[in-house]
Design an enzyme around this catalytic site. Structure first.
Site, PDB file in Angstrom:
ATOM      1  N   ASP A  14      58.218  40.231  40.721  1.00 49.79           N
ATOM      2  CA  ASP A  14      58.898  39.107  41.383  1.00 49.79           C
ATOM      3  C   ASP A  14      59.583  38.276  40.300  1.00 49.79           C
ATOM      4  O   ASP A  14      58.940  37.795  39.373  1.00 49.79           O
ATOM      5  CB  ASP A  14      57.877  38.260  42.153  1.00 49.79           C
ATOM      6  CG  ASP A  14      58.553  37.183  43.000  1.00 49.79           C
ATOM      7  OD1 ASP A  14      58.257  37.117  44.201  1.00 49.79           O
ATOM      8  OD2 ASP A  14      59.368  36.415  42.454  1.00 49.79           O
ATOM      9  N   ASP A 108      64.552  39.350  45.270  1.00 41.70           N
ATOM     10  CA  ASP A 108      64.053  39.304  43.882  1.00 41.70           C
ATOM     11  C   ASP A 108      62.668  39.910  43.700  1.00 41.70           C
ATOM     12  O   ASP A 108      62.012  39.651  42.712  1.00 41.70           O
ATOM     13  CB  ASP A 108      64.081  37.860  43.365  1.00 41.70           C
ATOM     14  CG  ASP A 108      62.843  37.071  43.739  1.00 41.70           C
ATOM     15  OD1 ASP A 108      62.304  37.299  44.841  1.00 41.70           O
ATOM     16  OD2 ASP A 108      62.409  36.237  42.936  1.00 41.70           O
ATOM     17  N   GLU A 109      62.213  40.709  44.666  1.00 51.27           N
ATOM     18  CA  GLU A 109      60.899  41.326  44.455  1.00 51.27           C
ATOM     19  C   GLU A 109      60.840  42.733  45.016  1.00 51.27           C
ATOM     20  O   GLU A 109      61.552  43.077  45.955  1.00 51.27           O
ATOM     21  CB  GLU A 109      59.767  40.461  45.039  1.00 51.27           C
ATOM     22  CG  GLU A 109      59.898  40.223  46.509  1.00 51.27           C
ATOM     23  CD  GLU A 109      58.727  39.435  47.087  1.00 51.27           C
ATOM     24  OE1 GLU A 109      57.576  39.661  46.692  1.00 51.27           O
ATOM     25  OE2 GLU A 109      59.009  38.595  47.948  1.00 51.27           O
TER      26      GLU A 109
HETATM   27  P1  TTP Z   1      61.020  33.400  45.505  1.00 49.22           P
HETATM   28  O1  TTP Z   1      60.672  34.609  44.710  1.00 49.22           O
HETATM   29  O2  TTP Z   1      60.082  32.944  46.541  1.00 49.22           O
HETATM   30  O3  TTP Z   1      61.214  32.156  44.517  1.00 49.22           O
HETATM   31  P2  TTP Z   1      61.803  32.095  43.062  1.00 49.22           P
HETATM   32  O4  TTP Z   1      62.143  33.444  42.530  1.00 49.22           O
HETATM   33  O5  TTP Z   1      62.928  31.117  43.037  1.00 49.22           O
HETATM   34  O6  TTP Z   1      60.617  31.451  42.238  1.00 49.22           O
HETATM   35  P3  TTP Z   1      59.224  32.143  41.801  1.00 49.22           P
HETATM   36  O7  TTP Z   1      59.229  32.114  40.314  1.00 49.22           O
HETATM   37  O8  TTP Z   1      58.175  31.291  42.407  1.00 49.22           O
HETATM   38  O9  TTP Z   1      59.228  33.536  42.345  1.00 49.22           O
HETATM   39  O10 TTP Z   1      62.422  33.590  46.181  1.00 49.22           O
HETATM   40  C1  TTP Z   1      63.492  34.300  45.549  1.00 49.22           C
HETATM   41  C2  TTP Z   1      64.814  33.621  45.823  1.00 49.22           C
HETATM   42  O11 TTP Z   1      65.020  33.529  47.231  1.00 49.22           O
HETATM   43  C3  TTP Z   1      64.879  32.214  45.298  1.00 49.22           C
HETATM   44  O12 TTP Z   1      65.307  32.156  43.943  1.00 49.22           O
HETATM   45  C4  TTP Z   1      65.853  31.562  46.244  1.00 49.22           C
HETATM   46  C5  TTP Z   1      65.677  32.306  47.557  1.00 49.22           C
HETATM   47  N1  TTP Z   1      64.873  31.501  48.491  1.00 49.22           N
HETATM   48  C6  TTP Z   1      65.540  30.657  49.374  1.00 49.22           C
HETATM   49  O13 TTP Z   1      66.780  30.622  49.402  1.00 49.22           O
HETATM   50  N2  TTP Z   1      64.798  29.882  50.230  1.00 49.22           N
HETATM   51  C7  TTP Z   1      63.430  29.891  50.245  1.00 49.22           C
HETATM   52  O14 TTP Z   1      62.800  29.157  51.019  1.00 49.22           O
HETATM   53  C8  TTP Z   1      62.753  30.771  49.321  1.00 49.22           C
HETATM   54  C9  TTP Z   1      61.243  30.819  49.288  1.00 49.22           C
HETATM   55  C10 TTP Z   1      63.517  31.547  48.476  1.00 49.22           C
HETATM   56 MG    MG Z   2      60.762  35.011  42.660  1.00 47.52          MG
END
Ligand code: TTP
Ligand code: MG
Length: 418
Positions: A14, A108-109
Protein backbone atom coordinates in the site's frame (compact mmCIF):
# COMPACT_ATOMS: atom_id res chain seq x y z
CA UNK A 1 0.91 -40.05 1.99
CA UNK A 2 0.33 -36.78 0.19
CA UNK A 3 2.51 -33.95 1.36
CA UNK A 4 0.68 -31.08 2.99
CA UNK A 5 0.51 -28.03 0.68
CA UNK A 6 3.47 -25.74 1.29
CA UNK A 7 2.58 -22.56 3.18
CA UNK A 8 1.71 -19.58 1.05
CA UNK A 9 3.67 -16.33 0.88
CA UNK A 10 1.37 -13.36 0.28
CA UNK A 11 2.51 -9.77 -0.02
CA UNK A 12 0.32 -6.70 0.41
CA UNK A 13 1.64 -3.36 -0.75
CA UNK A 14 0.00 0.00 0.00
CA UNK A 15 1.60 3.25 -1.15
CA UNK A 16 2.15 5.93 1.49
CA UNK A 17 -0.02 9.07 1.33
CA UNK A 18 -0.35 8.25 -2.35
CA UNK A 19 -1.80 11.36 -4.06
CA UNK A 20 0.09 13.69 -1.72
CA UNK A 21 3.36 11.79 -2.21
CA UNK A 22 3.02 12.06 -5.99
CA UNK A 23 2.52 15.82 -5.65
CA UNK A 24 5.58 16.14 -3.41
CA UNK A 25 7.60 14.16 -5.94
CA UNK A 26 6.49 16.55 -8.70
CA UNK A 27 7.35 19.61 -6.59
CA UNK A 28 10.18 18.88 -4.14
CA UNK A 29 9.66 22.26 -2.44
CA UNK A 30 6.63 20.60 -0.79
CA UNK A 31 8.78 17.96 0.95
CA UNK A 32 8.39 17.94 4.71
CA UNK A 33 5.35 20.24 4.61
CA UNK A 34 1.70 19.54 5.42
CA UNK A 35 0.09 18.93 2.02
CA UNK A 36 -3.64 18.28 1.68
CA UNK A 37 -5.28 16.98 -1.51
CA UNK A 38 -8.83 18.26 -1.82
CA UNK A 39 -10.85 21.41 -2.28
CA UNK A 40 -11.18 23.92 0.52
CA UNK A 41 -14.51 25.27 1.58
CA UNK A 42 -17.85 24.15 2.85
CA UNK A 43 -18.50 21.44 0.30
CA UNK A 44 -14.98 20.06 0.07
CA UNK A 45 -13.57 16.88 1.60
CA UNK A 46 -10.00 15.74 2.13
CA UNK A 47 -8.91 13.12 -0.37
CA UNK A 48 -5.67 12.42 1.45
CA UNK A 49 -2.79 14.33 3.03
CA UNK A 50 0.92 14.05 3.72
CA UNK A 51 2.09 12.50 6.99
CA UNK A 52 3.13 16.00 8.11
CA UNK A 53 -0.54 17.07 7.88
CA UNK A 54 -1.68 13.90 9.68
CA UNK A 55 0.21 15.06 12.76
CA UNK A 56 -2.40 17.83 13.02
CA UNK A 57 -5.18 15.26 12.94
CA UNK A 58 -6.11 15.72 9.27
CA UNK A 59 -7.19 12.53 7.46
CA UNK A 60 -8.97 11.21 4.35
CA UNK A 61 -12.70 11.91 4.05
CA UNK A 62 -12.59 14.70 6.63
CA UNK A 63 -14.65 17.78 5.70
CA UNK A 64 -12.24 20.45 4.44
CA UNK A 65 -13.54 23.05 6.89
CA UNK A 66 -12.38 20.89 9.80
CA UNK A 67 -9.02 20.20 8.16
CA UNK A 68 -8.52 23.94 7.60
CA UNK A 69 -9.16 24.55 11.28
CA UNK A 70 -6.82 21.78 12.45
CA UNK A 71 -3.97 22.72 10.13
CA UNK A 72 -4.22 26.35 8.99
CA UNK A 73 -0.74 26.26 7.45
CA UNK A 74 -1.46 23.38 5.07
CA UNK A 75 -0.80 23.62 1.36
CA UNK A 76 -3.96 22.64 -0.54
CA UNK A 77 -3.86 21.03 -3.97
CA UNK A 78 -6.89 20.03 -6.06
CA UNK A 79 -5.57 16.64 -7.16
CA UNK A 80 -4.59 15.40 -10.62
CA UNK A 81 -6.25 12.08 -11.17
CA UNK A 82 -4.77 11.35 -14.60
CA UNK A 83 -1.29 11.62 -13.13
CA UNK A 84 -2.11 9.34 -10.19
CA UNK A 85 -3.57 6.73 -12.52
CA UNK A 86 -0.43 6.88 -14.65
CA UNK A 87 1.78 6.36 -11.57
CA UNK A 88 -0.51 3.53 -10.43
CA UNK A 89 0.01 1.80 -13.79
CA UNK A 90 3.78 2.24 -13.54
CA UNK A 91 3.77 0.64 -10.08
CA UNK A 92 1.56 -2.16 -11.35
CA UNK A 93 4.09 -2.82 -14.14
CA UNK A 94 6.82 -3.19 -11.51
CA UNK A 95 4.69 -5.59 -9.44
CA UNK A 96 3.90 -7.69 -12.51
CA UNK A 97 7.58 -8.51 -12.84
CA UNK A 98 7.65 -10.13 -9.40
CA UNK A 99 4.62 -12.39 -9.69
CA UNK A 100 2.08 -13.51 -12.28
CA UNK A 101 -0.52 -13.32 -9.51
CA UNK A 102 -1.20 -9.65 -8.75
CA UNK A 103 -4.58 -8.56 -7.41
CA UNK A 104 -5.01 -4.79 -7.37
CA UNK A 105 -7.35 -3.61 -4.64
CA UNK A 106 -7.41 0.11 -5.30
CA UNK A 107 -5.36 2.75 -7.06
CA UNK A 108 -2.48 2.35 -4.60
CA UNK A 109 -2.63 -1.16 -3.18
CA UNK A 110 -2.32 -4.73 -4.36
CA UNK A 111 -1.82 -8.30 -3.22
CA UNK A 112 0.89 -10.46 -4.75
CA UNK A 113 1.02 -14.21 -4.35
CA UNK A 114 4.73 -14.98 -4.06
CA UNK A 115 4.30 -18.65 -3.25
CA UNK A 116 5.90 -19.69 -6.54
CA UNK A 117 8.92 -17.42 -6.14
CA UNK A 118 9.57 -17.18 -2.40
CA UNK A 119 10.64 -20.29 -0.49
CA UNK A 120 9.43 -18.95 2.83
CA UNK A 121 8.43 -15.74 4.59
CA UNK A 122 12.07 -14.64 5.00
CA UNK A 123 12.49 -14.97 1.25
CA UNK A 124 9.24 -13.02 0.88
CA UNK A 125 10.78 -10.22 2.93
CA UNK A 126 13.75 -10.11 0.58
CA UNK A 127 11.42 -9.79 -2.43
CA UNK A 128 9.30 -7.15 -0.68
CA UNK A 129 12.45 -5.12 0.01
CA UNK A 130 13.46 -5.41 -3.65
CA UNK A 131 10.01 -4.25 -4.80
CA UNK A 132 10.07 -1.30 -2.44
CA UNK A 133 13.55 -0.35 -3.61
CA UNK A 134 12.56 -0.56 -7.27
CA UNK A 135 9.51 1.65 -6.65
CA UNK A 136 11.73 4.13 -4.84
CA UNK A 137 14.33 4.13 -7.64
CA UNK A 138 11.94 4.32 -10.56
CA UNK A 139 9.03 6.29 -9.13
CA UNK A 140 10.62 8.13 -6.21
CA UNK A 141 7.79 7.02 -3.93
CA UNK A 142 7.52 4.89 -0.82
CA UNK A 143 5.09 2.14 -0.04
CA UNK A 144 4.50 -0.13 2.94
CA UNK A 145 4.55 -3.90 2.57
CA UNK A 146 3.26 -6.79 4.61
CA UNK A 147 4.40 -10.37 4.05
CA UNK A 148 2.38 -13.20 5.57
CA UNK A 149 0.97 -16.66 4.94
CA UNK A 150 -2.38 -15.16 3.86
CA UNK A 151 -4.13 -12.03 2.60
CA UNK A 152 -5.62 -10.92 5.89
CA UNK A 153 -2.35 -10.99 7.85
CA UNK A 154 -0.46 -9.42 4.92
CA UNK A 155 -2.90 -6.50 4.85
CA UNK A 156 -2.74 -6.00 8.60
CA UNK A 157 1.06 -6.21 8.42
CA UNK A 158 1.46 -3.57 5.70
CA UNK A 159 -0.34 -1.09 7.94
CA UNK A 160 1.63 -1.78 11.13
CA UNK A 161 4.67 0.35 10.40
CA UNK A 162 3.46 2.91 7.87
CA UNK A 163 5.01 4.87 6.20
CA UNK A 164 7.83 3.01 4.42
CA UNK A 165 7.16 -0.13 6.47
CA UNK A 166 8.09 -3.74 5.81
CA UNK A 167 6.57 -6.19 8.25
CA UNK A 168 6.68 -9.98 8.09
CA UNK A 169 3.76 -11.50 9.95
CA UNK A 170 4.19 -15.22 10.70
CA UNK A 171 1.30 -17.09 12.27
CA UNK A 172 3.25 -17.45 15.53
CA UNK A 173 3.06 -13.69 16.07
CA UNK A 174 -0.73 -13.54 15.95
CA UNK A 175 -1.15 -13.45 19.76
CA UNK A 176 1.42 -10.71 20.27
CA UNK A 177 0.77 -8.51 17.21
CA UNK A 178 -2.81 -9.14 16.13
CA UNK A 179 -4.67 -9.68 19.37
CA UNK A 180 -3.90 -6.26 20.88
CA UNK A 181 -5.49 -4.51 17.84
CA UNK A 182 -9.08 -3.19 17.95
CA UNK A 183 -11.85 -5.48 16.67
CA UNK A 184 -12.40 -3.13 13.72
CA UNK A 185 -9.23 -4.44 12.11
CA UNK A 186 -10.95 -7.74 11.31
CA UNK A 187 -12.40 -7.89 7.82
CA UNK A 188 -16.13 -7.73 8.09
CA UNK A 189 -16.24 -5.64 11.26
CA UNK A 190 -17.52 -2.22 10.17
CA UNK A 191 -18.08 0.73 12.51
CA UNK A 192 -21.57 -0.49 13.50
CA UNK A 193 -20.45 -4.00 14.44
CA UNK A 194 -17.40 -2.60 16.21
CA UNK A 195 -19.66 -0.35 18.25
CA UNK A 196 -21.87 -3.28 19.18
CA UNK A 197 -18.93 -5.41 20.23
CA UNK A 198 -17.37 -2.53 22.16
CA UNK A 199 -20.60 -1.92 24.05
CA UNK A 200 -20.36 -5.55 25.22
CA UNK A 201 -16.83 -4.98 26.48
CA UNK A 202 -15.28 -6.62 23.42
CA UNK A 203 -12.75 -4.01 22.35
CA UNK A 204 -9.64 -5.83 21.17
CA UNK A 205 -9.26 -8.91 19.01
CA UNK A 206 -7.92 -10.59 22.12
CA UNK A 207 -11.28 -9.93 23.82
CA UNK A 208 -13.02 -11.81 20.98
CA UNK A 209 -10.63 -14.74 21.13
CA UNK A 210 -11.08 -15.06 24.88
CA UNK A 211 -14.84 -14.51 25.00
CA UNK A 212 -16.71 -17.50 26.47
CA UNK A 213 -17.73 -19.97 23.79
CA UNK A 214 -21.03 -19.15 22.15
CA UNK A 215 -21.08 -15.52 23.23
CA UNK A 216 -19.99 -14.17 19.86
CA UNK A 217 -22.39 -16.45 18.00
CA UNK A 218 -25.25 -15.14 20.12
CA UNK A 219 -24.20 -11.57 19.39
CA UNK A 220 -23.46 -11.81 15.68
CA UNK A 221 -24.86 -15.09 14.45
CA UNK A 222 -22.97 -18.32 14.02
CA UNK A 223 -21.61 -17.64 10.53
CA UNK A 224 -20.15 -14.24 11.38
CA UNK A 225 -18.74 -15.47 14.67
CA UNK A 226 -16.99 -18.36 12.98
CA UNK A 227 -15.59 -16.09 10.27
CA UNK A 228 -14.28 -13.53 12.77
CA UNK A 229 -12.72 -16.12 15.04
CA UNK A 230 -10.90 -17.71 12.10
CA UNK A 231 -9.44 -14.31 11.17
CA UNK A 232 -8.65 -13.58 14.82
CA UNK A 233 -6.52 -16.74 14.84
CA UNK A 234 -4.81 -15.57 11.66
CA UNK A 235 -6.57 -18.02 9.34
CA UNK A 236 -7.68 -16.86 5.91
CA UNK A 237 -7.92 -19.17 2.93
CA UNK A 238 -8.83 -16.67 0.23
CA UNK A 239 -6.72 -16.82 -2.90
CA UNK A 240 -5.01 -13.88 -4.54
CA UNK A 241 -7.26 -13.31 -7.55
CA UNK A 242 -5.63 -11.58 -10.48
CA UNK A 243 -8.99 -11.51 -12.28
CA UNK A 244 -10.24 -8.85 -9.94
CA UNK A 245 -8.94 -6.01 -12.06
CA UNK A 246 -12.01 -6.42 -14.19
CA UNK A 247 -12.32 -4.49 -17.42
CA UNK A 248 -16.08 -4.81 -17.38
CA UNK A 249 -18.86 -6.19 -15.20
CA UNK A 250 -22.07 -7.40 -16.74
CA UNK A 251 -25.16 -9.49 -16.16
CA UNK A 252 -27.52 -10.90 -18.67
CA UNK A 253 -30.55 -13.07 -18.51
CA UNK A 254 -32.54 -15.07 -21.01
CA UNK A 255 -36.25 -15.29 -20.42
CA UNK A 256 -38.31 -18.42 -20.83
CA UNK A 257 -41.09 -16.26 -22.13
CA UNK A 258 -40.23 -13.08 -24.05
CA UNK A 259 -40.73 -9.86 -22.10
CA UNK A 260 -43.26 -7.67 -23.84
CA UNK A 261 -44.61 -5.12 -21.39
CA UNK A 262 -42.54 -1.97 -20.77
CA UNK A 263 -43.02 -2.49 -17.03
CA UNK A 264 -41.47 -5.97 -17.13
CA UNK A 265 -38.56 -4.74 -19.24
CA UNK A 266 -38.01 -1.88 -16.82
CA UNK A 267 -38.01 -4.24 -13.85
CA UNK A 268 -35.47 -6.42 -15.59
CA UNK A 269 -33.24 -3.40 -16.27
CA UNK A 270 -33.50 -2.36 -12.64
CA UNK A 271 -32.57 -5.84 -11.41
CA UNK A 272 -29.50 -5.93 -13.69
CA UNK A 273 -28.46 -2.37 -12.73
CA UNK A 274 -28.76 -3.39 -9.10
CA UNK A 275 -26.63 -6.52 -9.53
CA UNK A 276 -23.93 -4.86 -11.59
CA UNK A 277 -23.54 -1.84 -9.31
CA UNK A 278 -23.49 -4.05 -6.23
CA UNK A 279 -20.55 -5.90 -7.78
CA UNK A 280 -18.92 -2.55 -8.60
CA UNK A 281 -19.25 -1.38 -5.01
CA UNK A 282 -17.97 -4.67 -3.64
CA UNK A 283 -14.84 -4.22 -5.78
CA UNK A 284 -14.56 -0.58 -4.74
CA UNK A 285 -14.81 0.65 -8.34
CA UNK A 286 -16.81 3.15 -10.36
CA UNK A 287 -17.66 2.87 -14.06
CA UNK A 288 -17.72 5.36 -16.91
CA UNK A 289 -19.61 3.44 -19.59
CA UNK A 290 -22.97 1.68 -19.50
CA UNK A 291 -23.98 -0.83 -22.15
CA UNK A 292 -27.05 -2.89 -22.79
CA UNK A 293 -27.58 -5.97 -24.91
CA UNK A 294 -30.98 -6.87 -26.25
CA UNK A 295 -31.94 -10.03 -28.11
CA UNK A 296 -35.40 -10.08 -29.58
CA UNK A 297 -37.64 -13.11 -29.93
CA UNK A 298 -36.47 -13.59 -33.53
CA UNK A 299 -32.83 -13.72 -32.38
CA UNK A 300 -31.68 -10.33 -33.55
CA UNK A 301 -29.11 -9.03 -31.06
CA UNK A 302 -28.13 -5.39 -30.60
CA UNK A 303 -25.75 -3.73 -28.14
CA UNK A 304 -25.80 -0.06 -27.28
CA UNK A 305 -23.45 1.96 -25.06
CA UNK A 306 -23.18 5.40 -23.56
CA UNK A 307 -20.41 7.12 -21.63
CA UNK A 308 -21.44 9.01 -18.52
CA UNK A 309 -20.19 12.49 -17.69
CA UNK A 310 -19.08 11.22 -14.26
CA UNK A 311 -18.14 7.66 -13.32
CA UNK A 312 -20.57 6.03 -10.91
CA UNK A 313 -21.29 2.97 -8.79
CA UNK A 314 -24.94 3.83 -8.23
CA UNK A 315 -27.82 1.73 -9.55
CA UNK A 316 -29.97 4.82 -10.07
CA UNK A 317 -27.45 6.43 -12.41
CA UNK A 318 -26.71 3.24 -14.34
CA UNK A 319 -30.44 2.50 -14.63
CA UNK A 320 -31.20 5.97 -15.98
CA UNK A 321 -28.54 5.53 -18.68
CA UNK A 322 -29.77 2.03 -19.56
CA UNK A 323 -33.37 3.20 -19.77
CA UNK A 324 -32.42 5.99 -22.12
CA UNK A 325 -30.38 3.64 -24.31
CA UNK A 326 -33.31 1.27 -24.48
CA UNK A 327 -35.86 3.98 -25.18
CA UNK A 328 -33.84 5.99 -27.70
CA UNK A 329 -31.69 3.42 -29.43
CA UNK A 330 -33.47 0.09 -29.47
CA UNK A 331 -36.31 -0.58 -31.83
CA UNK A 332 -38.35 -3.63 -30.91
CA UNK A 333 -40.78 -3.25 -33.79
CA UNK A 334 -43.40 -5.17 -31.89
CA UNK A 335 -41.06 -8.03 -30.96
CA UNK A 336 -40.56 -9.27 -27.42
CA UNK A 337 -37.27 -9.33 -25.51
CA UNK A 338 -35.73 -12.77 -25.22
CA UNK A 339 -32.44 -11.74 -23.59
CA UNK A 340 -31.56 -8.59 -21.73
CA UNK A 341 -28.05 -7.73 -20.56
CA UNK A 342 -26.58 -4.73 -18.81
CA UNK A 343 -22.92 -4.04 -18.27
CA UNK A 344 -20.47 -1.36 -17.22
CA UNK A 345 -16.91 -0.74 -18.38
CA UNK A 346 -14.32 1.98 -18.12
CA UNK A 347 -13.76 0.87 -14.54
CA UNK A 348 -11.62 2.91 -12.23
CA UNK A 349 -10.97 3.58 -8.59
CA UNK A 350 -13.38 6.13 -7.09
CA UNK A 351 -12.10 9.62 -6.64
CA UNK A 352 -10.98 9.67 -10.25
CA UNK A 353 -12.68 12.97 -10.87
CA UNK A 354 -14.02 16.06 -9.23
CA UNK A 355 -16.95 14.02 -7.99
CA UNK A 356 -14.97 12.45 -5.17
CA UNK A 357 -13.26 15.66 -4.17
CA UNK A 358 -16.56 17.44 -3.69
CA UNK A 359 -19.44 16.09 -1.75
CA UNK A 360 -22.40 15.84 -4.08
CA UNK A 361 -25.09 15.58 -1.47
CA UNK A 362 -27.68 13.63 -3.46
CA UNK A 363 -25.10 11.15 -4.77
CA UNK A 364 -23.60 10.78 -1.31
CA UNK A 365 -27.01 10.03 0.14
CA UNK A 366 -27.70 7.41 -2.52
CA UNK A 367 -24.26 5.90 -2.01
CA UNK A 368 -24.74 5.66 1.76
CA UNK A 369 -28.09 3.97 1.20
CA UNK A 370 -26.56 1.55 -1.29
CA UNK A 371 -23.67 0.72 1.01
CA UNK A 372 -26.00 0.12 3.93
CA UNK A 373 -28.06 -2.19 1.73
CA UNK A 374 -24.92 -4.02 0.58
CA UNK A 375 -23.92 -4.48 4.22
CA UNK A 376 -27.30 -5.93 5.13
CA UNK A 377 -27.23 -8.28 2.15
CA UNK A 378 -23.73 -9.43 3.02
CA UNK A 379 -24.73 -10.13 6.58
CA UNK A 380 -28.13 -11.65 6.15
CA UNK A 381 -28.10 -13.03 2.64
CA UNK A 382 -29.39 -11.89 -0.69
CA UNK A 383 -33.05 -12.35 0.06
CA UNK A 384 -32.92 -9.97 3.03
CA UNK A 385 -33.38 -6.81 1.09
CA UNK A 386 -35.02 -6.09 -2.19
CA UNK A 387 -36.37 -2.87 -3.55
CA UNK A 388 -40.03 -2.13 -3.48
CA UNK A 389 -39.95 -1.93 -7.25
CA UNK A 390 -38.35 -5.35 -7.40
CA UNK A 391 -41.39 -7.01 -5.94
CA UNK A 392 -43.68 -7.14 -8.93
CA UNK A 393 -47.32 -8.03 -8.55
CA UNK A 394 -46.66 -10.54 -11.28
CA UNK A 395 -43.12 -11.69 -11.90
CA UNK A 396 -41.80 -11.33 -15.42
CA UNK A 397 -41.27 -14.75 -16.94
CA UNK A 398 -38.02 -16.29 -15.80
CA UNK A 399 -37.32 -13.49 -13.32
CA UNK A 400 -36.78 -14.59 -9.78
CA UNK A 401 -36.63 -12.68 -6.53
CA UNK A 402 -33.56 -14.63 -5.64
CA UNK A 403 -30.79 -12.71 -7.38
CA UNK A 404 -28.65 -14.53 -9.86
CA UNK A 405 -30.54 -17.81 -9.74
CA UNK A 406 -32.14 -19.38 -12.71
CA UNK A 407 -35.74 -18.65 -13.26
CA UNK A 408 -38.28 -21.17 -14.46
CA UNK A 409 -38.06 -23.13 -17.65
CA UNK A 410 -35.20 -22.42 -19.99
CA UNK A 411 -34.25 -19.11 -18.39
CA UNK A 412 -30.58 -18.64 -17.71
CA UNK A 413 -28.49 -16.02 -16.01
CA UNK A 414 -24.92 -15.28 -16.96
CA UNK A 415 -23.24 -12.80 -14.64
CA UNK A 416 -19.72 -12.27 -15.86
CA UNK A 417 -16.65 -10.33 -14.95
CA UNK A 418 -13.93 -10.07 -17.54
P1 TTP B 1 -5.14 5.16 1.03
O1 TTP B 1 -4.13 4.11 0.72
O2 TTP B 1 -6.23 4.83 1.96
O3 TTP B 1 -4.40 6.43 1.66
P2 TTP B 1 -2.99 7.05 1.34
O4 TTP B 1 -2.22 6.23 0.36
O5 TTP B 1 -3.16 8.48 0.96
O6 TTP B 1 -2.29 7.03 2.76
P3 TTP B 1 -1.71 5.76 3.57
O7 TTP B 1 -0.26 6.02 3.72
O8 TTP B 1 -2.45 5.76 4.85
O9 TTP B 1 -1.99 4.54 2.74
O10 TTP B 1 -5.78 5.68 -0.30
C1 TTP B 1 -5.04 5.82 -1.51
C2 TTP B 1 -5.46 7.07 -2.25
O11 TTP B 1 -6.86 7.03 -2.51
C3 TTP B 1 -5.20 8.33 -1.47
O12 TTP B 1 -3.89 8.83 -1.67
C4 TTP B 1 -6.27 9.25 -2.01
C5 TTP B 1 -7.41 8.34 -2.40
N1 TTP B 1 -8.47 8.39 -1.38
C6 TTP B 1 -9.51 9.31 -1.54
O13 TTP B 1 -9.55 10.03 -2.55
N2 TTP B 1 -10.48 9.38 -0.58
C7 TTP B 1 -10.48 8.60 0.54
O14 TTP B 1 -11.37 8.71 1.40
C8 TTP B 1 -9.40 7.65 0.70
C9 TTP B 1 -9.34 6.76 1.92
C10 TTP B 1 -8.43 7.59 -0.28
MG1 MG C 1 -2.04 4.16 0.62
Amino acid sequence: MARPPSPRVVLHLDMDAFYAAVEVREDPSLAGRPVVIGHRGRRGVVSTCSYEARRFGVHSAMPSVIAERLCPGAIWLPGRMALYVEVSHAIRAILDRYSPLVEPLSIDEAFLDLTGTARDLADGRRIAAAIKQEIRDRERLTGSAGVAPNKFLAKVASDLEKPDGLVVFPLEEVPTRLWPLPVGRLWGVGPKTAERLNSQGLVTISDLVHAPEGRLARLLGEGSAEHLLALAHGHDERAVEPGRDAKSISEERTYGEDLTSPADIDKALLARADGVTRELRSQGLVARTVHIKVRTGDFETVTRAVTLSEPTDLAEVVLAAARELFRERVSLKGRGVRLLGLGVSGLEAPGAGQAALFVDERQEKLRKLAQTADGIREKFGKAALGRARLLPARKPAGEDDDEGEEGGGEASSLPSVD
